[in-house]
Design an enzyme around this catalytic site. Structure first.
Site, PDB file in Angstrom:
ATOM      1  N   GLY A  35      -1.750   8.574  -2.381  1.00 36.93           N
ATOM      2  CA  GLY A  35      -2.189   9.447  -3.392  1.00 36.93           C
ATOM      3  C   GLY A  35      -2.702  10.681  -3.368  1.00 36.93           C
ATOM      4  N   GLY A  38      -5.540  10.391  -0.583  1.00 40.19           N
ATOM      5  CA  GLY A  38      -5.385   9.758   0.649  1.00 40.19           C
ATOM      6  C   GLY A  38      -4.144   8.713   0.730  1.00 40.19           C
ATOM      7  N   VAL A  40      -2.933   4.920   1.636  1.00 42.46           N
ATOM      8  CA  VAL A  40      -3.420   3.402   1.628  1.00 42.46           C
ATOM      9  C   VAL A  40      -2.851   2.577   2.327  1.00 42.46           C
ATOM     10  CG1 VAL A  40      -3.909   1.798  -0.003  1.00 42.46           C
ATOM     11  CG2 VAL A  40      -4.084   4.057  -0.795  1.00 42.46           C
ATOM     12  N   LYS A  54      -8.278   2.572   2.144  1.00 44.01           N
ATOM     13  CA  LYS A  54      -7.884   4.147   1.819  1.00 44.01           C
ATOM     14  C   LYS A  54      -8.458   5.270   2.630  1.00 44.01           C
ATOM     15  CE  LYS A  54      -7.777   5.661  -2.706  1.00 44.01           C
ATOM     16  NZ  LYS A  54      -8.247   6.137  -4.117  1.00 44.01           N
ATOM     17  N   ASP A 151      -8.122   9.818 -15.251  1.00 39.94           N
ATOM     18  CA  ASP A 151      -6.752   9.682 -14.695  1.00 39.94           C
ATOM     19  C   ASP A 151      -6.200   8.525 -15.177  1.00 39.94           C
ATOM     20  OD1 ASP A 151      -4.612  11.043 -13.712  1.00 39.94           O
ATOM     21  OD2 ASP A 151      -4.975  10.682 -11.645  1.00 39.94           O
TER      22      ASP A 151
END
Length: 255
Positions: A35, A38, A40, A54, A151
């Protein structure tokens, strides 16, 4: 974080060695996704629990702030349709967050990937929509402190083993005062899901989250991507939402 009521008391502090072993030294084969904040990784703890770890991409003050913010936000949340933060690691240069593992990817994959294993019935889609709505309502009205997600999009809605929705990715979320009506902030979010009023005024309200959720609903109905305007905007300045409002029919639907 320590001064936060509940705060780290609800989140375990993992050692860097423990998470390195769990992820097989962050093996590329363990990557679940990548993402904005970072990478995952899938991991297995010493007690056999499967988790998602993450790891921040870089040593960056902005990323660090978002990771700390996510710990602060998720430590206040307890809802069955919101992903659970199990803990974090504060020993490393880049922060590490540990979540419950959600096995069936995200809603974007369910809608857009041609995978026969994914159930796409109206009943499943309606249930997922209701679960996401329940999570957003909880954040706005029932959490100890009201929270704006900021978001909401199909790729941030994970699906568990029974394809139940789990809202995730709270790095840019913000808690607000009970009597506070909006946030005045730098515009953040994903193009195509952004509330136009927020985009123009920089005032984010709970209705901005609801607008983004509305785009997800349109995705569920049409089977088309919410950020369709990445290519449409260049020609006509329209998004998936405006195509629907305008009554155009650029696609045959999702039935």
């Amino acid at each position: 974080m320590s001064s936060n009521k509940g705060g780290l008391d609800k989140a375990k502090l993992f050692s860097s060695k423990e998470l390195e072993i769990a992820t097989d030294k962050y093996n590329e084969n363990r990557i679940l996704g990548c993402g904005g904040q970072g990478m995952v990784y899938k991991g297995m703890l010493s007690d056999g629990r499967i988790v998602a770890v993450k790891k921040s991409k870089t040593i960056n003050e902005g990323y660090l702030e978002q990771f700390i913010n996510e710990i602060f936000i998720l430590s206040q949340i307890d809802h069955r349709n919101i992903v659970k933060l199990l803990g974090c690691c504060l020993e490393t240069e880049v922060p590490l967050l540990v979540y419950e593992f959600i096995p069936n990817g995200n809603l974007s994959h369910l809608i857009h990937d041609q995978n026969e294993e994914y159930p796409r019935s109206w009943d499943v889609r309606l249930r997922i929509a209701a679960e996401v709505a329940s999570a957003i309502s909880y954040l706005h009205s029932s959490a100890s402190i009201p929270i704006y997600h900021r978001d909401i999009k199909s790729s941030n809605i994970l699906l568990d083993e029974k394809f139940r929705a789990k809202v995730s990715d709270f790095g840019t979320s913000r808690s607000v005062g009970i009597d506070q009506t909006h946030l005045t902030t730098k515009v953040l979010g994903t193009f195509g899901y952004l509330d136009p009023e927020y985009f123009q005024s920089s005032h984010f309200t709970e209705k901005s989250d609801v607008y983004s959720f509305g785009v997800v609903i349109v995705e569920l109905l049409t089977g088309k991507k919410g950020n369709l305007d990445i290519w449409i905007a260049r020609k006509e300045g329209l998004s998936l939402v405006f195509y629907v409002v305008d009554g155009r029919k650029p696609f045959a639907g999702y039935c």
